[in-house]
Design an enzyme around this catalytic site. Structure first.
Site, PDB file in Angstrom:
ATOM      1  N   GLU A 258       0.563  -1.381  -0.008  1.00  0.00           N
ATOM      2  CA  GLU A 258      -0.099  -0.006  -0.356  1.00  0.00           C
ATOM      3  C   GLU A 258       0.682   1.624   0.377  1.00  0.00           C
ATOM      4  OE1 GLU A 258      -3.531   0.065   3.251  1.00  0.00           O
ATOM      5  OE2 GLU A 258      -4.366  -1.892   1.891  1.00  0.00           O
TER       6      GLU A 258
ATOM      7  N   GLU B 258      -5.041  -8.625  -0.032  1.00  0.00           N
ATOM      8  CA  GLU B 258      -5.766  -8.086   1.236  1.00  0.00           C
ATOM      9  C   GLU B 258      -7.219  -8.310   0.563  1.00  0.00           C
ATOM     10  OE1 GLU B 258      -4.702  -4.918   3.257  1.00  0.00           O
ATOM     11  OE2 GLU B 258      -2.605  -5.618   2.842  1.00  0.00           O
TER      12      GLU B 258
END
Ligand code: AHR
Length: 510
Positions: A174, A313
């Protein structure tokens, strides 16, 4: 008869990578500490500090890979803090998750030991946000180099003579958010830089995973597919076999993160009404359109589909259980989570031409967990049961299906009532996983499959409950678990089944 599912035995083309059934363990809340690691001196039965009950339960899922150490934690993690004698390891602050002290007792050796105990492949995420290129390069050397080198020497001094095998390596997590708040144009260059030093050593081959977009950020995908790998033709004179591996793409996979959540109101994992049941089904199903749009961009740059979409995720994200640390993301897990797991996994199976891996967040005590622990006790969640029922799809051949489904209507909105995928394993057995998302109606379904007849052998299992929010507790650990399903009628080339409301069913056809 209100729905028809036709299974095309002859249209099979793609394999469902077993890695779609992967997991994720972050240094977050009670996932690693308490959930996995209790230390060698604990009264909880353990092997070299790792809980035995967890290892047994996860092995039963045929867990194919485990992503570690984060998540957001990965871009603040300095791996050298987590090696050597435990009592000498530095303590750090886990700034993302509760600002608690991390003692680094679970580090590289402990993680690789866990993977060996689970018989699973490690997927390590490196630090781009706050780490250096040298640090990343040295970690890979420490893990995989068999010769004489400073890092191999250090590994041996810490008790591990032989290198480990490591295939999956993430270049940051991220990086558009907690991993450095970068623009994709900046990250693309960083990616090219860092991945250059993630080398194949001693015969180990690394599958490099770039940080990909959050949800529907198509610009991020476009730029990474365009800039993240070098697609220019190699200069022939410069090709020296075995020295310059010019032919390998520099980006083997690119991640996508998508959570089923409402960021303006996270709500409760267990206290919800039908409106919220519907809402969460809708949010879950949205992922399919997002996958298709990203896949379209990927096809433009990589029509051969060599680069994997890695959904590392995914899962539900609710408000934490009352009285628990908000930074620990501890939530219960109900039949609603089971349906959401089943839908996601069916979607991933059906898009396995592009999806090479997926990792539900997270394996123990965090978000949509497989297992919850309390001291020495542990319970298996409804999501665990779905992973266990669906494990038959791992490595099997996807069978194309055509579904004509009635709708589940709520208010002015509607969703297809059925969500399905099918595969054939190497022994010839066909498995069909079906979710009836309607909490009120049984669905009468006809499955059309060439070759079915009165002598076909069918076995089925179902996960359902009377209440939408049924869940297991430490006092009642087996309130919801799979049972045998025999609600079917066979005919020439078809099977009729009666799918109860809010259920996940897996059928095996022999
Ligand atoms: O899984 C919890 C967190 O969600 C991860 O650390 C991060 O990558 C994501 O935002």
């Amino acid at each position: 008869m209100s729905s028809i599912i036709s299974i095309d035995k002859h249209g099979a083309k793609y394999t469902i990578s077993r890695h779609i059934y992967g997991h994720f363990a972050e240094h977050l809340g009670r996932c690693i500490y308490e959930g996995i690691w209790v230390g060698e001196d604990s009264s909880i039965p353990n092997t070299r500090g790792i809980r035995n009950d967890i290892v047994i339960a996860l092995r039963n899922l045929n867990i194919p890979n485990l992503r570690w150490p984060g998540g957001c934690f990965a871009d603040e993690y300095h791996w050298k803090d987590g090696i050597g004698p435990r009592e000498q390891r530095p303590t750090i602050v886990n700034t993302n998750w509760g600002k608690v002290t991390e003692n680094n007792h679970f580090g590289t050796h402990e993680f690789m030991d866990l993977c060996e105990q689970l018989d699973t492949e490690p997927y390590i995420c490196g630090n781009v946000g706050s780490g250096t290129v040298q640090e990343m390069q040295e970690w890979v050397e420490y893990l995989t180099f068999n010769g004489e080198s400073p890092m191999a020497k250090l590994r041996r001094e810490n008790g591990r003579e032989k290198p480990w095998e490591l295939k999956y390596f993430g270049i940051g997590n991220e990086n558009w958010g907690c991993g450095g708040k970068m623009r994709v144009e900046h990250y693309a260059d960083k990616y090219r830089n860092y991945q250059t030093y993630v080398k194949d050593l001693s015969g180990n081959e690394i599958y490099k995973i770039a940080c990909g977009p959050q949800e529907a950020d198509y610009h991020w995908m476009e730029v990474m597919m365009r800039e993240g790998m070098d697609r220019t033709e190699p200069v022939q004179d410069a090709i020296i076999e075995n020295i310059w591996d010019y032919h390998r793409p520099e980006m083997n996979g690119i991640s996508l993160h998508y959570y089923t959540r409402n960021r303006t109101n996270y709500g409760s994992a267990t206290k919800f009404n039908e409106e919220l049941w519907f809402d969460y089904m809708k949010r879950t199903m949205k992922i399919e359109g997002i996958i298709k749009n990203h896949a379209e961009i990927m096809d433009k740059y990589d029509p051969e589909k060599t680069v994997g979409l890695i959904i590392d995720e995914w899962g539900t994200w609710f408000g934490v259980e009352p009285g628990t640390n908000p930074g620990f993301l501890y939530q219960q897990n109900t039949l609603r989570d089971a349906l959401i797991a089943g839908i996601n996994l069916n979607i991933f199976n059906n898009h396995c031409d592009r999806i090479h891996m997926a990792n539900i967040a997270q394996v123990i005590n965090v978000l949509q967990a497989m297992i919850l622990t309390e001291g020495e006790k542990m319970i298996l969640t409804p999501s665990y049961h779905v992973f266990e029922m669906y494990k038959v799809h791992q490595g099997a051949t996807l069978l194309p299906i055509y579904v004509s489904s009635p709708f589940y209507c709520y208010g002015k909105e509607r969703l297809p009532r059925l969500n399905v995928s099918a595969s054939q394993d190497e022994t010839g057995k066909i498995h069909i996983s079906l979710c009836n998302i309607d909490p009120n109606c049984t669905e009468e379904t006809k499955i059309e499959l060439e070759g079915l007849n009165l002598n076909s052998f069918i076995e089925g299992r179902i996960l359902t409950a009377t209440a939408m929010n049924e869940h297991n507790t430490f006092d009642e650990p087996e309130k919801i678990k799979p049972t045998a399903f025999g609600n079917y009628e066979l005919g020439e080339g078809f099977l009729k089944i009666s799918l109860p409301s809010k259920s996940v069913v897996v059928l095996e056809i022999n």
